[in-house]
Design a protein around this motif. Structure first.
Motif, PDB file in Angstrom:
ATOM      1  N   LEU A   1      48.623  41.707  46.499  1.00 41.59           N
ATOM      2  CA  LEU A   1      48.260  41.752  47.913  1.00 41.59           C
ATOM      3  C   LEU A   1      48.592  40.413  48.556  1.00 41.59           C
ATOM      4  N   VAL A   2      49.400  40.451  49.612  1.00 42.56           N
ATOM      5  CA  VAL A   2      49.670  39.251  50.413  1.00 42.56           C
ATOM      6  C   VAL A   2      48.860  39.390  51.697  1.00 42.56           C
ATOM      7  N   LEU A   3      47.917  38.492  51.861  1.00 42.85           N
ATOM      8  CA  LEU A   3      46.966  38.582  52.970  1.00 42.85           C
ATOM      9  C   LEU A   3      47.242  37.460  53.967  1.00 42.85           C
ATOM     10  N   GLY A   4      47.611  37.838  55.202  1.00 41.98           N
ATOM     11  CA  GLY A   4      47.971  36.859  56.226  1.00 41.98           C
ATOM     12  C   GLY A   4      49.465  36.640  56.252  1.00 41.98           C
ATOM     13  N   LEU A   5      50.083  36.871  57.426  1.00 43.34           N
ATOM     14  CA  LEU A   5      51.547  36.809  57.517  1.00 43.34           C
ATOM     15  C   LEU A   5      52.003  35.814  58.570  1.00 43.34           C
ATOM     16  N   GLY A   6      51.360  34.640  58.559  1.00 44.70           N
ATOM     17  CA  GLY A   6      51.881  33.531  59.346  1.00 44.70           C
ATOM     18  C   GLY A   6      53.108  32.979  58.648  1.00 44.70           C
TER      19      GLY A   6
ATOM     20  N   ASP B   1      45.378  43.365  41.613  1.00 45.00           N
ATOM     21  CA  ASP B   1      45.230  42.457  40.478  1.00 45.00           C
ATOM     22  C   ASP B   1      45.462  41.005  40.898  1.00 45.00           C
ATOM     23  N   ILE B   2      46.307  40.825  41.924  1.00 47.98           N
ATOM     24  CA  ILE B   2      46.657  39.481  42.402  1.00 47.98           C
ATOM     25  C   ILE B   2      46.498  39.443  43.916  1.00 47.98           C
ATOM     26  N   ILE B   3      45.775  38.454  44.419  1.00 45.06           N
ATOM     27  CA  ILE B   3      45.577  38.294  45.857  1.00 45.06           C
ATOM     28  C   ILE B   3      46.099  36.921  46.259  1.00 45.06           C
ATOM     29  N   ILE B   4      47.034  36.913  47.215  1.00 43.28           N
ATOM     30  CA  ILE B   4      47.567  35.650  47.743  1.00 43.28           C
ATOM     31  C   ILE B   4      47.217  35.603  49.224  1.00 43.28           C
ATOM     32  N   SER B   5      46.343  34.694  49.594  1.00 40.67           N
ATOM     33  CA  SER B   5      45.847  34.662  50.973  1.00 40.67           C
ATOM     34  C   SER B   5      46.227  33.366  51.678  1.00 40.67           C
ATOM     35  N   SER B   6      46.715  33.516  52.913  1.00 39.70           N
ATOM     36  CA  SER B   6      46.981  32.347  53.762  1.00 39.70           C
ATOM     37  C   SER B   6      46.377  32.560  55.147  1.00 39.70           C
ATOM     38  N   LEU B   7      45.299  33.357  55.198  1.00 40.24           N
ATOM     39  CA  LEU B   7      44.609  33.623  56.465  1.00 40.24           C
ATOM     40  C   LEU B   7      44.005  32.336  57.023  1.00 40.24           C
TER      41      LEU B   7
ATOM     42  N   SER C   1      40.095  30.738  52.774  1.00 44.07           N
ATOM     43  CA  SER C   1      39.857  32.132  53.157  1.00 44.07           C
ATOM     44  C   SER C   1      39.310  32.915  51.965  1.00 44.07           C
ATOM     45  N   ILE C   2      39.440  32.331  50.773  1.00 45.26           N
ATOM     46  CA  ILE C   2      38.810  32.875  49.556  1.00 45.26           C
ATOM     47  C   ILE C   2      37.805  31.832  49.074  1.00 45.26           C
TER      48      ILE C   2
END
Length: 419
Positions: A187-192, A245-251, A280-281
């Motif tokens: 999951l890619v969270l945040g698309l800046g 399984d994998i979360i990558i966040s840049s929110l 954000s996490i």
């Protein structure tokens, strides 16, 4: 005056994004531009590079036509050429242009030092130039030498080692755990800017089981379509986060969105990469059994170490470039005298054949063979010194004078010698 390589460059170093964006060329525009270079300016060899960071034309010409090329680019993109004043860099010395092309191709001028993506872009640009019959003997030699230089840089230096951007460092770290997981869902969270770069890097690394989520769903949909990923609504996030399984966040949030409570609903081991400032996490998710947390500081440390290694390798890379540019320079200069050497050999061979013909009738077959051998040997010795002198004159930059002298002496323009 002979043709020489020259470079016209507009890059991120001195040009804002809004100007670079206006001059980004599509494949069709590049192919059309090659036709105009050929038909309007008589350019026979050129390499056009267009990426998000640069638009460049490397071309062979006797004259400096950079101002005309700037106006041509402006007309192709339907913008006022005055908007481009001061942004272009023009290199009219062949040695400088060659060195610059090598440095760009090997990643010395990339935003991320040592970025290997640029060499693939150079290969694509070379293919299009070849398709349009705009890569002749000179450019073929230069580009293949660049590809050889890239191999040497990889083998002999640390310039391409490690991940020197946050997104690459994140994906490299992620890939180190992938072998232990069976088809993990990402999951890619945040698309800046950061999130987009992560999505692009995942695609380049051929990681396909990816879902994009953004507060603006339309952006997630558009980017997902580009990379053939899935898109998820921001409002579904909390209910579906356990699927990944994998979360990558840049929110960008004032407080963490993903907390221990949110992740308690997950199934199995979860790896969290938080690229946000502030978080954000929540870092305390690492207290949950089966949750592994990496923050921006840890990832940035990997990046900084890689950058330090790459920067330290720059002198070695420049040494390789200088060596190979010198080889091309020598070869290029000798290429200028090759037609004269060929004409001189033909002219002297014509004299030999004419003299042989005058005496063959009175000779036996064995005597004719001996004369052929003797006169051929003499011709090789006679031609040796002018050839050596021509090559030496090349290195001194005095070849044109000697070419003119030999051409007049042996009447080489007429293709024959006055015996």
């Amino acid at each position: 005056m002979s043709e020489k390589l020259q470079s016209l460059s507009l890059s991120y170093k001195r040009t804002p994004f809004e100007i670079r964006e206006k001059l980004t060329l599509s494949e069709r525009e590049i192919r059309d531009l090659y036709m105009k270079l050929k038909d309007v300016f008589g350019i026979k060899e050129a390499l056009i590079i267009s990426t998000c960071n640069r638009t460049e034309i490397h071309y062979r010409s006797e004259a400096d036509i950079s101002n005309s090329l700037i106006r041509l680019l402006a007309s192709v993109k339907a913008i006022d050429s005055n908007e481009l004043t001061g942004y272009f860099e023009c290199l009219t010395s062949e040695e400088e242009a060659l060195t610059y092309l090598f440095e760009v191709s090997l990643g010395l001028h990339s935003q991320v030092a040592g970025d290997q993506q640029i060499i693939n872009q150079i290969k694509q640009a070379y293919q299009w130039a070849a398709d349009m019959d705009m890569a002749g003997t000179f450019l073929h030699r230069v580009l293949h030498t660049i590809f050889y230089a890239n191999k040497r840089v990889v083998q002999e230096t640390e310039f391409h080692d490690g991940a020197a951007s946050t997104s690459y460092a994140t994906i490299d770290l992620m890939q180190s755990i992938l072998p232990a997981m069976s088809q993990p869902k990402v999951l890619v969270l945040g698309l800046g800017e950061m999130g987009e770069d992560v999505a692009k890097t995942l695609f380049e690394k051929e990681i396909r089981n990816v879902t994009l989520c953004n507060r603006t769903f339309e952006k997630a949909e558009t980017l997902a379509a580009t990379y053939r990923y899935d898109a998820m609504s921001y409002f579904e996030l909390i209910n579906r986060i356990g699927e990944f399984d994998i979360i990558i966040s840049s929110l960008r949030l004032m407080q963490p969105l993903i907390t221990k409570n949110v992740l308690s609903k997950r199934n199995g081991i979860t790896y969290c990469f938080d690229l946000s400032i502030p978080h954000s996490i929540s870092p305390d998710v690492a207290e949950l059994p089966g949750v592994v947390f990496y923050g921006l500081d840890e990832i940035q440390q990997i990046t900084d170490e890689s950058i330090d290694k790459r920067l330290a390798a720059i002198p070695a890379v420049k040494q390789i470039i200088a060596e190979l540019v010198n080889d091309i320079d020598t070869w290029s200069k000798e290429l200028q005298v090759s037609p004269t050497i060929h004409k001189l050999k033909n002219a002297l061979e014509q004299i030999r054949q004419e003299e042989m013909a005058r005496h063959l009738k009175g000779l036996t077959e064995e005597e004719a063979r001996k004369m052929e051998k003797i006169t051929s040997g003499m011709m090789q010795k006679i031609i040796k010194m002018p050839v050596l002198q021509l090559k030496a004159a090349c290195k001194r930059g005095e070849a044109e004078e000697l070419i003119d002298f030999l051409t007049d002496l042996f009447d080489l323009e007429k293709g024959s010698v006055k015996a």
